[in-house]
Design a protein around this motif. Structure first.
Motif, mmCIF file in Angstrom:
data_model
loop_
_atom_site.group_PDB
_atom_site.id
_atom_site.type_symbol
_atom_site.label_atom_id
_atom_site.label_comp_id
_atom_site.label_asym_id
_atom_site.label_seq_id
_atom_site.Cartn_x
_atom_site.Cartn_y
_atom_site.Cartn_z
ATOM 1 N N ASP A 154 0.674 -1.095 -0.055
ATOM 2 C CA ASP A 154 -0.235 -0.232 0.225
ATOM 3 C C ASP A 154 0.998 1.428 -0.058
ATOM 4 N N HIS A 155 1.797 1.271 -0.167
ATOM 5 C CA HIS A 155 3.776 1.767 0.070
ATOM 6 C C HIS A 155 3.754 2.988 -0.909
ATOM 7 N N ASP B 151 4.228 4.365 9.328
ATOM 8 C CA ASP B 151 2.215 3.407 9.468
ATOM 9 C C ASP B 151 3.058 3.176 10.704
ATOM 10 N N PHE C 26 -0.600 7.755 8.248
ATOM 11 C CA PHE C 26 -1.458 7.582 6.723
ATOM 12 C C PHE C 26 -2.093 6.916 6.819
ATOM 13 N N HIS C 27 -2.356 5.906 7.593
ATOM 14 C CA HIS C 27 -3.810 4.535 7.645
ATOM 15 C C HIS C 27 -5.041 5.931 8.733
HETATM 16 ZN ZN LIG Z 1 0.658 0.718 5.287
#
Ligand SMILES: [Zn+2]
Length: 289
Positions: free
Chosen positions: A110-111, A220, A265-266
């Motif tokens: 996801d990065h 993260d 990020f999340h």
């Molecule tokens: Zn992530």
């Protein structure tokens, strides 16, 4: 700014958070060792669903005047609910050729998935053709080794296999443009990468500082605001849970003590806010800029 983008300044650094999309995962992946009742109550008190976590992907664009930097690239088009990063950049006036630096906080799909152009799957190309791709040397070594040991993750085998294959595939495509760092490094003026291991072995946090203003991008090091309130709760995505917990505490203590803005990020979009120590332990998250 269009929905999914949010612009702010850190001193002279022009920052834009850009949503690449989201995914939803079982709640148990985020809180594998939390007490059931306590977790239920915590989710309820924030009005959050019990069974699933809606997990946003928020990338950070930093324009310094001389440099165009993108921190993390999202998942790319591997999922129907992600892959918006290029459109978001365009809406912010940035073409993919304009990006001169991409930083990976770490090499999870996801990065870095969005860093590779898979339109021709037989000949994948770097998505940002003129960029250096900066990451930790430790992280590079971990994912490109013959044997990648993911047994510390409390996730399904298919998730681990996907992590490994995506990292290998993407890093192979980017290998001629990768720039590895092995210590705290100022990547462009005002933006430093800090070692923040635990989530992955070479995970990086980013510190932006300009004209007395600071923002700490946790990457993260925390993936859900409940990990601030309950820092003792582990995250199933952390490869080295004890190390991750120590890193999380150190970063949050620093952010609270120095009254920095914080990005994660999340965290719910726009994924920026403030942290403050709570009397009962842990930290309180106040979203917004
Ligand atoms: Zn992530």
């Amino acid at each position: 700014m269009p929905a999914g983008s949010h612009r702010f300044q850190v001193g002279t650094l022009c920052c834009t958070v850009l949503s690449d999309g989201y995914v939803d995962h079982p709640t148990s992946w985020y809180f594998p060792d939390a007490g059931r009742l306590e977790l239920e109550r915590a989710l309820q008190s924030h009005g959050l669903p019990q069974e699933r976590v809606l997990c946003p992907y928020t990338c950070l664009l930093v324009e310094t005047g001389r440099h165009v930097v993108l921190a993390d690239t999202g998942l790319g088009t591997a999922s129907s609910t992600s892959g918006a990063i290029l459109a978001r950049l365009e809406m912010a006036g940035i073409r993919r050729q304009d990006v001169d630096t991409v930083i990976f906080t770490h090499a999870h799909p996801d990065h870095l998935g969005g860093a590779v152009d898979m339109r021709n799957p037989r000949a994948p190309l770097p998505m940002f053709p003129n960029a250096s791709y900066v990451m930790s040397e430790t992280e590079w070594g971990f994912w490109t080794a013959d044997r990648v040991d993911l047994h510390g993750l409390r996730l399904g085998g298919d998730v681990k296999a996907d992590m490994q294959s995506t990292a290998r595939r993407c890093l192979r495509v980017l290998r001629h443009q990768v720039e590895l760092i092995d210590r705290e490094t100022e990547i462009v003026p005002g933006l430093r990468a800090l070692a923040a291991p635990g989530h992955t072995p070479g995970h990086l946090a980013l510190l932006l500082a300009s004209e007395g203003r600071q923002m700490l991008h946790l990457g993260d090091a925390a993936v859900h605001p409940l990990h601030l309130e309950h820092p003792e709760w582990q995250n199933g995505f952390d490869l080295l849970p004890d190390r991750a917990l120590a890193t999380r505490r150190a970063l949050l203590e620093r952010a609270a003590a120095e009254e920095m803005r914080v990005m994660a990020f999340h965290f719910p979009f726009p994924s920026v806010g403030r942290v403050a120590a709570r009397a009962e332990g842990g930290w309180e998250w106040t979203p917004g800029w």
